[in-house]
Design an enzyme around this catalytic site. Structure first.
Site, PDB file in Angstrom:
ATOM      1  N   THR A  56       0.930  -1.366   0.176  1.00 32.08           N
ATOM      2  CA  THR A  56       0.006  -0.029   0.082  1.00 32.08           C
ATOM      3  C   THR A  56       0.721   1.338   0.035  1.00 32.08           C
ATOM      4  O   THR A  56       0.551   2.200  -0.367  1.00 32.08           O
ATOM      5  CB  THR A  56      -0.845   0.003   1.287  1.00 32.08           C
ATOM      6  OG1 THR A  56      -1.601  -1.311   1.226  1.00 32.08           O
ATOM      7  CG2 THR A  56      -1.908   1.065   1.233  1.00 32.08           C
ATOM      8  N   TYR A 144       4.385 -12.392   5.954  1.00 31.51           N
ATOM      9  CA  TYR A 144       3.145 -11.527   5.291  1.00 31.51           C
ATOM     10  C   TYR A 144       2.655 -12.662   4.207  1.00 31.51           C
ATOM     11  O   TYR A 144       3.365 -12.887   3.160  1.00 31.51           O
ATOM     12  CB  TYR A 144       3.456 -10.061   4.539  1.00 31.51           C
ATOM     13  CG  TYR A 144       2.176  -9.536   3.802  1.00 31.51           C
ATOM     14  CD1 TYR A 144       1.011  -9.956   3.944  1.00 31.51           C
ATOM     15  CD2 TYR A 144       2.566  -8.468   3.094  1.00 31.51           C
ATOM     16  CE1 TYR A 144      -0.086  -9.368   3.158  1.00 31.51           C
ATOM     17  CE2 TYR A 144       1.509  -7.689   2.292  1.00 31.51           C
ATOM     18  CZ  TYR A 144       0.095  -8.219   2.414  1.00 31.51           C
ATOM     19  OH  TYR A 144      -0.636  -7.511   1.931  1.00 31.51           O
ATOM     20  N   LYS A 172       0.821 -11.719   9.320  1.00 36.33           N
ATOM     21  CA  LYS A 172      -0.250 -10.723   8.671  1.00 36.33           C
ATOM     22  C   LYS A 172      -0.869 -11.879   7.486  1.00 36.33           C
ATOM     23  O   LYS A 172      -0.079 -12.130   6.461  1.00 36.33           O
ATOM     24  CB  LYS A 172       0.498  -9.531   8.133  1.00 36.33           C
ATOM     25  CG  LYS A 172      -0.760  -8.839   7.194  1.00 36.33           C
ATOM     26  CD  LYS A 172      -0.098  -7.772   6.276  1.00 36.33           C
ATOM     27  CE  LYS A 172      -0.992  -6.899   5.610  1.00 36.33           C
ATOM     28  NZ  LYS A 172      -0.553  -5.994   4.518  1.00 36.33           N
ATOM     29  N   VAL A 212      -3.850  -5.455  10.471  1.00 38.33           N
ATOM     30  CA  VAL A 212      -3.158  -4.425   9.585  1.00 38.33           C
ATOM     31  C   VAL A 212      -4.155  -4.075   8.187  1.00 38.33           C
ATOM     32  O   VAL A 212      -4.368  -4.996   7.345  1.00 38.33           O
ATOM     33  CB  VAL A 212      -1.894  -5.354   8.740  1.00 38.33           C
ATOM     34  CG1 VAL A 212      -0.931  -4.407   7.984  1.00 38.33           C
ATOM     35  CG2 VAL A 212      -1.029  -5.649  10.148  1.00 38.33           C
TER      36      VAL A 212
END
Length: 305
Positions: A56, A144, A172, A212
């Site tokens: 992001t 992640y 995550k 998150v």
């Protein structure tokens, strides 16, 4: 450096936003706006942690030097009252190791390490990649897992192996396999964070410690309250908040992608973060109109005309 908000059950805090990277109109990183955005997310949106230099944050298009300066800017702004977790992922293990060392030198509180993308390594390759990055510094690591972008999931047995590393402490999860995650939680001490705003409440029900988030740019305070309500046993109120913010999730996550729509949403609430970098493109007029309707439906107070 120890996180100011970390605990054993929430090593990076509970409410984290995957922060966009502000750019100037000519495409340079706007470090003044980086500090301003970090302060807004912590002070107004109740984040107790921030992820910087993630997807992001448009990490594929920021240089290593820019990444280091972004970490330093966010630490300067909020590092005394929020965990600052630096993205150190790539599909090149040597590069990821260098990014991890760079983040540690800058003073980051932790690392986010994504599954190597595009080259589709086998599970043994994933294991060696993650352990190499975790061995590179003394910082705690959040894995992640996002096969929709990387092309490869971190399998349950690999996560269980990785949990044996003293610095690999969290995941995550944007894989969305809730039962597989439950198996990992039962077998290990890995702390799970929802990495998919569509499933935030569902993740809490399985024992996730927090989020998150991308929509946390504009409804972070509501998500922080959702976590608090659920953890306090007030499930009905948490469900009501889930329903309230659902249109915002729709508008930001299901339209044109997180970074594009998060930046458009921030502009609508009066937080200017500039354009995206190619190959991303800014939201179209149609997408902006749809997003505006979703934000209004979700109770977000807009300040633009």
């Amino acid at each position: 450096m120890a996180s100011p908000t970390g605990t054993t059950d929430a090593p990076f805090g509970r409410m984290l936003t995957a922060m966009v990277t502000p750019f100037t109109s000519d495409g340079e990183v706007d470090y003044v706006a980086v500090r301003r955005l970090a302060t807004y997310l912590v002070d107004e949106q109740r984040n107790d942690g921030l992820i910087v230099n993630g997807t992001t944050g448009e990490s594929p298009t920021t240089s290593d030097e820019e990444k280091q300066r972004i970490v330093s800017a966010v630490l300067d702004a909020v590092g005394d009252r929020a965990a600052v977790v630096a993205g150190a992922g790539s599909n090149d293990t040597r590069h990821s190791v260098e990014l991890a060392k760079q983040a540690a030198r800058a003073g980051a509180h932790g690392l986010l390490v994504v599954t190597p993308y595009y080259n589709k390594p086998p599970q043994e390759g994933l294991y060696r990649h993650f352990t190499a990055v975790a061995d590179a510094t003394d910082l705690p690591v959040m894995l992640y897992d996002i096969p929709g972008r990387s092309g490869v999931p971190i399998k349950t047995e690999t996560l269980i192996r990785l949990a044996q590393h003293e610095r690999i402490v969290a995941v995550k999860d944007a894989k969305g396999d809730l039962f597989a995650a439950s198996q990992v939680m039962i077998a290990t001490d890995l702390v799970f964070y929802s990495g998919d705003d569509l499933l935030n409440l569902a993740w809490l029900s399985l024992g996730a410690t927090g989020f998150v988030s991308v929509v946390g740019h504009v409804v972070g305070a509501e998500l922080a309250r959702m976590i608090h309500l659920y953890k306090s046993g007030e499930v009905a109120q948490a469900l009501a908040l889930h329903s309230q913010v659902a249109p915002v999730v729709d508008g930001i996550m299901l339209r044109a992608g997180g970074a594009i729509m998060a930046k458009a949403a921030l502009s609508m609430v009066g937080v200017q973060v500039g354009p995206v970098r190619l190959p991303l493109v800014d939201a179209t007029e149609k997408q902006i109109a749809e997003l505006r309707a979703c934000l209004v439906a979700g109770g977000v107070k807009l300040t633009d005309a």
